[in-house]
Motif scaffolding. Structure first.
Motif, PDB file in Angstrom:
ATOM      1  N   ASP A 143       0.836  -1.212   0.000  1.00 12.48           N
ATOM      2  CA  ASP A 143       0.000   0.000   0.000  1.00 12.48           C
ATOM      3  C   ASP A 143       0.865   1.254   0.000  1.00 12.48           C
ATOM      4  O   ASP A 143       0.570   2.238  -0.686  1.00 12.48           O
ATOM      5  CB  ASP A 143      -0.928   0.008   1.214  1.00 12.48           C
ATOM      6  CG  ASP A 143      -2.011  -1.053   1.133  1.00 12.48           C
ATOM      7  OD1 ASP A 143      -2.235  -1.579   0.022  1.00 12.48           O
ATOM      8  OD2 ASP A 143      -2.616  -1.370   2.167  1.00 12.48           O
ATOM      9  N   GLU A 144       1.954   1.211   0.784  1.00  8.81           N
ATOM     10  CA  GLU A 144       2.836   2.375   0.884  1.00  8.81           C
ATOM     11  C   GLU A 144       3.550   2.624  -0.450  1.00  8.81           C
ATOM     12  O   GLU A 144       3.695   3.766  -0.887  1.00  8.81           O
ATOM     13  CB  GLU A 144       3.863   2.151   1.994  1.00  8.81           C
ATOM     14  CG  GLU A 144       4.731   3.350   2.306  1.00  8.81           C
ATOM     15  CD  GLU A 144       3.970   4.511   2.911  1.00  8.81           C
ATOM     16  OE1 GLU A 144       4.566   5.595   3.056  1.00  8.81           O
ATOM     17  OE2 GLU A 144       2.768   4.356   3.248  1.00  8.81           O
ATOM     18  N   ALA A 146       2.415   1.782  -3.412  1.00  4.05           N
ATOM     19  CA  ALA A 146       1.400   2.296  -4.335  1.00  4.05           C
ATOM     20  C   ALA A 146       1.138   3.779  -4.064  1.00  4.05           C
ATOM     21  O   ALA A 146       0.980   4.578  -4.999  1.00  4.05           O
ATOM     22  CB  ALA A 146       0.107   1.496  -4.202  1.00  4.05           C
ATOM     23  N   ARG A 147       1.114   4.157  -2.776  1.00  5.36           N
ATOM     24  CA  ARG A 147       0.885   5.564  -2.427  1.00  5.36           C
ATOM     25  C   ARG A 147       2.032   6.435  -2.922  1.00  5.36           C
ATOM     26  O   ARG A 147       1.813   7.512  -3.498  1.00  5.36           O
ATOM     27  CB  ARG A 147       0.733   5.710  -0.909  1.00  5.36           C
ATOM     28  CG  ARG A 147       0.415   7.126  -0.446  1.00  5.36           C
ATOM     29  CD  ARG A 147       0.448   7.233   1.060  1.00  5.36           C
ATOM     30  NE  ARG A 147       1.775   7.059   1.598  1.00  5.36           N
ATOM     31  CZ  ARG A 147       2.698   8.019   1.617  1.00  5.36           C
ATOM     32  NH1 ARG A 147       2.430   9.215   1.109  1.00  5.36           N
ATOM     33  NH2 ARG A 147       3.891   7.777   2.126  1.00  5.36           N
ATOM     34  N   ARG A 149       4.109   5.795  -5.341  1.00  7.85           N
ATOM     35  CA  ARG A 149       4.073   5.847  -6.810  1.00  7.85           C
ATOM     36  C   ARG A 149       3.035   6.852  -7.281  1.00  7.85           C
ATOM     37  O   ARG A 149       3.250   7.580  -8.254  1.00  7.85           O
ATOM     38  CB  ARG A 149       3.765   4.454  -7.372  1.00  7.85           C
ATOM     39  CG  ARG A 149       4.965   3.517  -7.362  1.00  7.85           C
ATOM     40  CD  ARG A 149       4.598   2.162  -7.903  1.00  7.85           C
ATOM     41  NE  ARG A 149       5.766   1.299  -7.999  1.00  7.85           N
ATOM     42  CZ  ARG A 149       5.725   0.011  -8.233  1.00  7.85           C
ATOM     43  NH1 ARG A 149       4.545  -0.596  -8.398  1.00  7.85           N
ATOM     44  NH2 ARG A 149       6.819  -0.713  -8.322  1.00  7.85           N
ATOM     45  N   GLY A 150       1.900   6.887  -6.600  1.00  7.39           N
ATOM     46  CA  GLY A 150       0.867   7.854  -6.956  1.00  7.39           C
ATOM     47  C   GLY A 150       1.345   9.278  -6.746  1.00  7.39           C
ATOM     48  O   GLY A 150       1.099  10.153  -7.588  1.00  7.39           O
ATOM     49  N   GLU A 151       2.044   9.511  -5.622  1.00  7.20           N
ATOM     50  CA  GLU A 151       2.574  10.849  -5.356  1.00  7.20           C
ATOM     51  C   GLU A 151       3.634  11.229  -6.381  1.00  7.20           C
ATOM     52  O   GLU A 151       3.694  12.376  -6.835  1.00  7.20           O
ATOM     53  CB  GLU A 151       3.159  10.904  -3.948  1.00  7.20           C
ATOM     54  CG  GLU A 151       2.107  10.847  -2.850  1.00  7.20           C
ATOM     55  CD  GLU A 151       2.716  10.992  -1.472  1.00  7.20           C
ATOM     56  OE1 GLU A 151       3.958  11.087  -1.381  1.00  7.20           O
ATOM     57  OE2 GLU A 151       1.951  10.999  -0.488  1.00  7.20           O
ATOM     58  N   LYS A 153       3.839  10.161  -9.440  1.00  2.00           N
ATOM     59  CA  LYS A 153       3.155  10.432 -10.709  1.00  2.00           C
ATOM     60  C   LYS A 153       2.609  11.859 -10.729  1.00  2.00           C
ATOM     61  O   LYS A 153       2.731  12.570 -11.733  1.00  2.00           O
ATOM     62  CB  LYS A 153       2.020   9.427 -10.918  1.00  2.00           C
ATOM     63  CG  LYS A 153       1.266   9.621 -12.229  1.00  2.00           C
ATOM     64  CD  LYS A 153       0.149   8.603 -12.367  1.00  2.00           C
ATOM     65  CE  LYS A 153      -0.626   8.842 -13.666  1.00  2.00           C
ATOM     66  NZ  LYS A 153      -1.758   7.884 -13.810  1.00  2.00           N
ATOM     67  N   ILE A 154       2.019  12.280  -9.615  1.00  2.32           N
ATOM     68  CA  ILE A 154       1.471  13.642  -9.527  1.00  2.32           C
ATOM     69  C   ILE A 154       2.581  14.677  -9.669  1.00  2.32           C
ATOM     70  O   ILE A 154       2.451  15.673 -10.382  1.00  2.32           O
ATOM     71  CB  ILE A 154       0.714  13.829  -8.199  1.00  2.32           C
ATOM     72  CG1 ILE A 154      -0.547  12.965  -8.188  1.00  2.32           C
ATOM     73  CG2 ILE A 154       0.362  15.287  -7.979  1.00  2.32           C
ATOM     74  CD1 ILE A 154      -1.259  12.930  -6.858  1.00  2.32           C
ATOM     75  N   ASN A 156       5.517  14.298 -11.132  1.00  2.00           N
ATOM     76  CA  ASN A 156       6.015  14.289 -12.514  1.00  2.00           C
ATOM     77  C   ASN A 156       5.065  15.005 -13.466  1.00  2.00           C
ATOM     78  O   ASN A 156       5.497  15.719 -14.379  1.00  2.00           O
ATOM     79  CB  ASN A 156       6.235  12.850 -12.986  1.00  2.00           C
ATOM     80  CG  ASN A 156       7.458  12.210 -12.349  1.00  2.00           C
ATOM     81  OD1 ASN A 156       8.374  12.909 -11.926  1.00  2.00           O
ATOM     82  ND2 ASN A 156       7.472  10.893 -12.275  1.00  2.00           N
ATOM     83  N   GLU A 157       3.756  14.813 -13.243  1.00  4.05           N
ATOM     84  CA  GLU A 157       2.767  15.481 -14.093  1.00  4.05           C
ATOM     85  C   GLU A 157       2.826  16.995 -13.895  1.00  4.05           C
ATOM     86  O   GLU A 157       2.718  17.760 -14.862  1.00  4.05           O
ATOM     87  CB  GLU A 157       1.366  14.954 -13.781  1.00  4.05           C
ATOM     88  CG  GLU A 157       1.125  13.539 -14.294  1.00  4.05           C
ATOM     89  CD  GLU A 157      -0.222  12.985 -13.852  1.00  4.05           C
ATOM     90  OE1 GLU A 157      -0.886  13.624 -13.000  1.00  4.05           O
ATOM     91  OE2 GLU A 157      -0.614  11.917 -14.359  1.00  4.05           O
TER      92      GLU A 157
END
Length: 224
Positions: A143-144, A146-147, A149-151, A153-154, A156-157
């Motif tokens: 879970d950590e 995945a979290r 990776r989500g951060e 991605k944000i 980088n975007e």
């Protein structure tokens, strides 16, 4: 890293499966205090297997007391706690055995459900505790990751969007003799008017400019 997690989860799940069958258990789950609520994660079920599922219950005094209890606690059929666990964890179980699991700052408790009105065992095998700890750690780690990776991605975007805005500003400065501040104000005003982000507007402007350049090159080539 993902393969290591998968192997760890598979090994711990297999160990928990063997231990659960040895106990004649119906279900094995973990309760965890999360703010004013209690989360329930089922790690093994006698019924057809499903991936660990986490859900939340409204915190009740019986559950919070059970979570803070540092000793193994039986909940026989007819007991108020057993009724609550039956409603929230396993309708197929008649009795339960709760045992402490301490993980970091969170207070957790393992729960084993049985078909008998009274739990057939009074002690929890080390294999159950060890494999539950491994599964809990692996699940938390996944879970950590995945979290994070989500951060990432944000971030980088956002960085990519800022680069687009900078390129669009430079284009406006060169083509319209604007200052950097004027170019930015123009982009911001137009993005508000069109109700799109600065990055999306900048991408459109740069795409249109690239298309125009391509058309000019094709036209020049046809004249040769």
């Amino acid at each position: 890293m993902e393969n290591e997690h998968e192997q760890l989860i598979a090994s711990a799940s297999s160990g928990l499966h063997r231990a659960a069958h040895g106990l004649g258990a119906e279900i094995i789950a973990v309760l965890e205090a999360v703010g004013s609520r209690v989360s329930v994660t089922c790690f093994w079920n006698r019924l057809p297997y499903h991936a660990p599922e986490r859900r939340f219950l409204e915190s009740r005094r019986l559950l919070t007391d059970a979570l803070s209890d540092a000793a193994v606690r039986p909940a026989p059929g007819g007991d108020a706690l057993a009724e609550l666990l039956r409603d929230s964890i396993s309708a197929h179980s008649q009795s339960f055995l709760l045992f402490p699991l301490r993980g970091g700052k969170q207070v957790t408790a393992g729960v084993i459900g049985f078909a008998e009105p009274d739990a057939p065992v009074s002690q929890v095998p080390h294999a159950v505790v060890d494999n539950l700890n491994l599964l809990g750690w692996a699940t938390w780690s996944a879970d950590e990751i995945a979290r994070l990776r989500g951060e990432l991605k944000i971030v980088n975007e956002r960085l990519a969007g800022r680069k687009l805005v900078e390129r669009a500003k430079s284009l406006l400065q060169a083509e319209r003799s604007m200052s950097e501040e004027q170019a930015y104000d123009y982009l911001r005003s137009l993005s508000r008017k069109r109700r799109i982000t600065l990055a999306a507007l900048s991408a459109e402007i740069l795409g249109a400019r690239a298309g125009a350049n391509q058309a000019e090159l094709l036209a020049a080539g046809s004249r040769l």
